[in-house]
Design a protein around this motif. Structure first.
Motif, PDB file in Angstrom:
ATOM      1  N   TRP A   1     -39.438 -12.737  29.292  1.00 17.70           N
ATOM      2  CA  TRP A   1     -39.065 -12.366  28.133  1.00 17.70           C
ATOM      3  C   TRP A   1     -39.128 -13.464  27.339  1.00 17.70           C
ATOM      4  N   MET A   2     -39.817 -13.663  25.977  1.00 12.65           N
ATOM      5  CA  MET A   2     -40.316 -14.748  25.408  1.00 12.65           C
ATOM      6  C   MET A   2     -39.520 -14.546  23.612  1.00 12.65           C
ATOM      7  N   PRO A   3     -38.208 -15.061  23.620  1.00 11.98           N
ATOM      8  CA  PRO A   3     -37.517 -14.643  22.187  1.00 11.98           C
ATOM      9  C   PRO A   3     -37.760 -15.742  21.071  1.00 11.98           C
ATOM     10  N   CYS A   4     -37.680 -15.337  19.957  1.00 12.32           N
ATOM     11  CA  CYS A   4     -37.321 -16.262  18.793  1.00 12.32           C
ATOM     12  C   CYS A   4     -35.722 -16.041  18.316  1.00 12.32           C
ATOM     13  N   ILE A   5     -35.492 -16.881  17.524  1.00 13.95           N
ATOM     14  CA  ILE A   5     -34.004 -16.873  16.878  1.00 13.95           C
ATOM     15  C   ILE A   5     -33.982 -15.986  15.651  1.00 13.95           C
ATOM     16  N   GLY A   6     -33.121 -15.149  15.654  1.00  9.76           N
ATOM     17  CA  GLY A   6     -32.547 -14.374  14.361  1.00  9.76           C
ATOM     18  C   GLY A   6     -31.260 -14.747  13.787  1.00  9.76           C
ATOM     19  N   ASN A   7     -31.044 -14.322  12.510  1.00  5.77           N
ATOM     20  CA  ASN A   7     -29.834 -14.689  11.906  1.00  5.77           C
ATOM     21  C   ASN A   7     -28.631 -14.278  12.865  1.00  5.77           C
ATOM     22  N   HIS A   8     -28.792 -12.943  13.532  1.00  5.06           N
ATOM     23  CA  HIS A   8     -27.613 -12.838  14.404  1.00  5.06           C
ATOM     24  C   HIS A   8     -27.635 -13.596  15.810  1.00  5.06           C
ATOM     25  N   GLU A   9     -28.454 -14.512  15.899  1.00  3.89           N
ATOM     26  CA  GLU A   9     -28.216 -15.612  16.890  1.00  3.89           C
ATOM     27  C   GLU A   9     -27.229 -16.797  16.362  1.00  3.89           C
ATOM     28  N   ILE A  10     -27.013 -16.840  14.861  1.00  2.00           N
ATOM     29  CA  ILE A  10     -26.289 -17.844  14.429  1.00  2.00           C
ATOM     30  C   ILE A  10     -24.667 -17.281  14.776  1.00  2.00           C
TER      31      ILE A  10
END
Length: 518
Positions: A204-213
């Motif tokens: 799984w290759m993720p990127c950061i969203g606003n809910h990762e803050i």
């Protein structure tokens, strides 16, 4: 259920840094656990998952966690036992996270691997490396997933994972807003448990969203939690991602190569016009890194397609968030200059696809879309969270949109579609029954560079490896070390306090093909 950004108790950068310093100091002087941990031999190994390194043909990361500290966590691969790096973060002192980075793997090879620790039974599964050159393959994608259990009638995050797994992708991309933990680390644990049956075998290759803050105060304005720099501790500790060579920003953005596709993962919290808490946090270093990565990929004769993963959308007609001006302003010229083919976005909980775009201009309305003239953007934020309606009028750039259906995007890559073109074919499928929302959407690119028989079979060098000059502005990784035999292993870094190692040690293992555990 996720909390919308309007309701989320964000704090100012000044308050956030003040709280981080206070809590970090308290933990450093605090519980015995952090200074002299005890070990549990019978602790379960949980949340096993894989990620590729910068070259999927030769590098990978294996990650897992335990609910307490354990002694000598390790990975076994082809007779070699490699000691894991162990990390933790103050927000969840009752769980520790382990990872091993592998390099020197053989392309297009399946390896049995096992993870364990002193006194524990081994947990086994299989890792498959990518090809060294052009090969047909499939990957899947969605964003904004959250957690659900298998119970019918709940949201379909669980069933969407099962749908993606059934497509047997080489890897899965998740474009931000993964668990919607919003400070509740037990939700992260549930989420990682939900995806592990797929992610322990297919990276799984993720990127950061606003809910990762994850930085917030309680309703009274009192200290509730602290999540390290930028609020990213839970994300950056659980996911061991390809390095970007920038101190303090590891795991925030990165790139990797699978076959003839270059994938670049971006953090749009740095540039969004909507949610200001982390805007500008990279000091321009992300834009420099991404521009350099795209420039090298566009100039590389082994690359057929460039795919970008990002959360906040350049194009969305949802009534919830919509198109983000900061994202457009930052990336339109960069994407056009380096001829990005496909951009996968989230944030709005819908599925929407553009025509071929160059900036705000529609340059291709007819499929197959020729990506040498324009970029196709897809919002795939229908991963499992509550769905949202569109604005009544469909914009002229919007080729297709569907609300109210949770689903998975499937991308089939064919480098050999015709004698002169490579092809990606998109399909969007519903989580509940697998029906096609739309399918057969073809993106074609005339070969970026003239092909020869040697170019078609040429391996893709790892970033900074011998014979491959490091990308300008993208430092090469540290040289890999050699694993010790099964009687021992490379020493890892055991850090139980707030000062956590930025990444696991690079480990070089010479291995051959192993038997399929099934």
């Amino acid at each position: 259920m996720g909390i919308s950004h309007e309701d989320r108790p964000y704090v100012s950068r000044r308050d956030f840094l003040r709280r981080t310093a206070v809590v970090g100091a308290a933990l450093g002087a605090g519980p015995v656990f952090w200074q002299q941990p005890s070990y549990a031999a019978d602790a379960p190994l949980q949340h096993l998952h894989l990620q590729y390194g910068d070259d999927a043909a030769r590098t990978a990361q294996v990650s897992w966690s335990t609910p307490v500290a354990v002694k000598d966590p390790f990975l076994e691969l082809d007779g070699s036992r490699i000691r894991a790096v162990t990390r933790a973060y103050p927000g969840q002192p009752d769980r520790v996270f382990h990872s091993v980075r592998l390099s020197g793997l053989t392309p297009s090879t399946s390896y049995n691997y096992a993870v364990g620790h002193a006194g524990a039974s081994l947990t086994t599964d299989r890792l498959t490396t990518g090809p060294s050159g052009r090969e047909r393959f499939t990957f899947t994608a969605f964003g904004d997933q959250s957690f659900s259990d298998p119970t019918p009638g709940r949201n379909d995050a669980f069933h969407n994972t099962a749908l993606a797994q059934s497509m047997d992708p080489a890897f899965h991309a998740i474009v931000g807003d993964l668990a919607y933990a919003n400070g509740d680390q037990a939700i992260w644990d549930s989420y990682m448990g939900m995806i592990s049956p797929m992610a322990r075998r297919r990276p799984w290759m993720p990127c950061i969203g606003n809910h990762e803050i994850e930085s917030q105060l309680d309703p009274r304005g009192l200290l509730l939690d602290t999540w390290g720099d930028y609020g990213y501790d839970p994300y950056r500790t659980r996911w061991d991602l390809p390095g970007n060579g920038i101190d303090g920003l590891e795991g925030c953005f990165y790139r990797f190569r699978y076959g003839s596709v270059e994938v670049v993962s971006i953090d749009n919290n740095d540039v969004t016009s909507e949610i200001p808490i982390n805007v500008g946090y990279s000091g321009g270093r992300q834009v420099d890194y991404v521009s350099a990565a795209l420039a090298r990929a566009a100039a590389d004769p082994a690359v057929d397609f460039i795919v970008v993963l990002m959360h906040q959308a350049a194009f969305s007609s949802s009534s919830k968030h919509g198109s983000d001006l900061g994202v457009q302003t930052t990336w339109f010229d960069v994407f056009a200059e380096h001829s990005v083919d496909l951009v996968l976005q989230g944030h709005d909980h819908t599925y929407e696809r553009t025509f071929g775009m160059r900036g705000m201009t529609v340059v291709d309305r007819e499929a197959p879309y020729s990506t040498d003239t324009g970029t196709v953007y897809c919002v795939v934020g229908n991963g499992g969270e509550v769905q949202e309606p569109f604005k009544p009028v469909q914009p002229e750039w919007s080729a297709f949109r569907q609300e109210g259906v949770i689903g998975t995007l499937r991308v089939d890559v064919d480098p050999f579609a015709t004698a002169t073109t490579a092809r990606m074919t998109l399909g969007q499928y519903a989580a509940t029954d697998g029906r096609a929302i739309e399918e057969g959407i073809v993106l074609e690119r005339p070969f970026r560079h003239p092909r020869s028989s040697s170019a078609a079979a040429a391996p893709v060098p790892a970033q900074g490896s011998a014979g491959a000059p490091a990308r300008p502005g993208v430092p090469a990784p540290a040289p890999a070390a050699t694993a010790l035999p099964s009687t021992g292993g490379l020493p890892g870094v055991a850090v139980m306090g707030a000062a956590v190692a930025a990444g696991a040690a690079a480990l070089k293992v010479t291995v051959g093909r192993l038997a399929d555990p099934e």
